[in-house]
Motif scaffolding. Structure first.
Motif, PDB file in Angstrom:
ATOM      1  N   ALA A  73      13.390  39.763  96.709  1.00  0.00           N
ATOM      2  CA  ALA A  73      14.076  40.656  97.641  1.00  0.00           C
ATOM      3  C   ALA A  73      15.583  40.623  97.435  1.00  0.00           C
ATOM      4  N   VAL A 119       9.932  45.688  92.104  1.00  0.00           N
ATOM      5  CA  VAL A 119      10.140  44.628  93.096  1.00  0.00           C
ATOM      6  C   VAL A 119       8.881  43.791  93.265  1.00  0.00           C
ATOM      7  N   LEU A 132       9.084  35.705  97.024  1.00  0.00           N
ATOM      8  CA  LEU A 132       9.438  36.877  97.831  1.00  0.00           C
ATOM      9  C   LEU A 132      10.939  36.903  98.118  1.00  0.00           C
TER      10      LEU A 132
END
Length: 301
Positions: free
Chosen positions: A111, A69, A107
């Protein structure tokens, strides 16, 4: 075909990346990420063999989050949207206004990508990309980004006349933080297309956009500055600030965009009478249009 505008205020004819090329780029990125994850996991397991089960499980989760991630988020942020897979396929992630992405964009993409790519094996991302007119997945929609083909012929690029030299550095004190990306996109699209517009229509659009931009910055358009020139000068100021951030705050010269294009493209329609600033204050003078179109630029006294 979709027209985007780069951070240099140049209109580019770019094709949004479709599912096959995006899928190949994502597959290459996943191969690299999974390989790194396996290697890091083996190292973690070997070095933490003496720990209890709870600690090993916590380290495994941390390794998953950091490598699968956090890794892609860091790569997209540092490379301004060019991961290894996208670089190999000639793709790039850009903002909706054509500018480079930042950490917050990467981000959000990363996510949401955990759900629509990793947990669902890419099924959700494929469906969203097929439904979207521009091939965007859910991460792109929520982040305000778009994946485009970066390798296009240079001949497709449009040129934008630069602002007049006497406006250089005049708007250094403007607060541009409240200007939304949508307004920047509208301004850049206008600057790239104003040569194709009817003069009166183009002038009306410039006045409207300059008013909206001035309202967002809280500073009115300076008297005597044509609205199109004002728009170009403010866009140039934003370019300089982004370049300074990208290069660590060093001294960056104002970019010259579209050098070689006549500055008369910023001029008002023939009925416009520009103000002249003299010793006795602003006055009006007639403009002789018989010799050709005027520039509309009146340098300060």
């Amino acid at each position: 075909m979709s027209e985007l505008v780069t951070g240099e205020a140049v209109a580019l004819e770019l094709r949004p990346a479709r599912l096959p090329s995006r899928g190949l780029a994502t597959l290459l990125d996943l191969v690299v990420a999974v390989t790194a994850y396996v290697v890091v996991s083996i190292v973690v397991v070997v070095t933490t063999a003496s720990l209890d089960d709870a600690a090993q499980i916590a380290l495994s989760i941390a390794t998953f989050l950091l490598v699968l991630v956090g890794g892609p988020i860091a790569v997209e942020t540092l490379s301004h949207g060019r991961s290894l897979g996208k670089l190999a396929c000639g793709l790039r992630v850009v903002r909706d206004d054509g500018g480079p992405i930042r950490f917050r964009h990467a981000l959000v993409r990363g996510a949401i990508g955990v759900v629509e790519i990793l947990l669902t094996l890419g099924v959700v991302a494929c469906i969203a990309s097929l439904v979207s007119a521009r091939g965007r997945r859910l991460g792109d929609v929520f982040a305000g980004t778009l994946v485009v083909r970066e390798r296009v012929p240079a001949a497709r690029s449009g040129l934008v006349p630069p602002p007049p030299p006497w406006l250089a550095g005049r708007f250094q004190g403007l607060d541009l933080s409240a200007v939304p990306d949508g307004l920047w996109l509208a301004v850049r699209q206008y600057l790239g297309r104003m040569g194709q517009l009817d003069p009166q229509v183009g002038w009306t659009m410039a006045v409207r956009l300059a008013g909206e931009l001035a309202a967002r910055t809280g500073v009115p358009v300076p008297q005597g500055v044509p609205p199109a020139a004002y728009l170009a000068a403010v866009v140039q100021e934003r370019q300089v600030r982004e370049a300074r951030r990208a290069f660590g705050g060093g001294s960056v010269a104002a970019p010259v965009v579209g050098a070689g294009v006549a500055a008369t493209a910023y001029g008002p329609p023939a009925s416009y009478v520009p103000p002249v600033v003299g010793a006795g204050g602003p006055q009006e003078r007639a403009v002789d249009r018989s010799a050709g179109p005027g520039t509309g630029f009146v340098p300060p006294a």
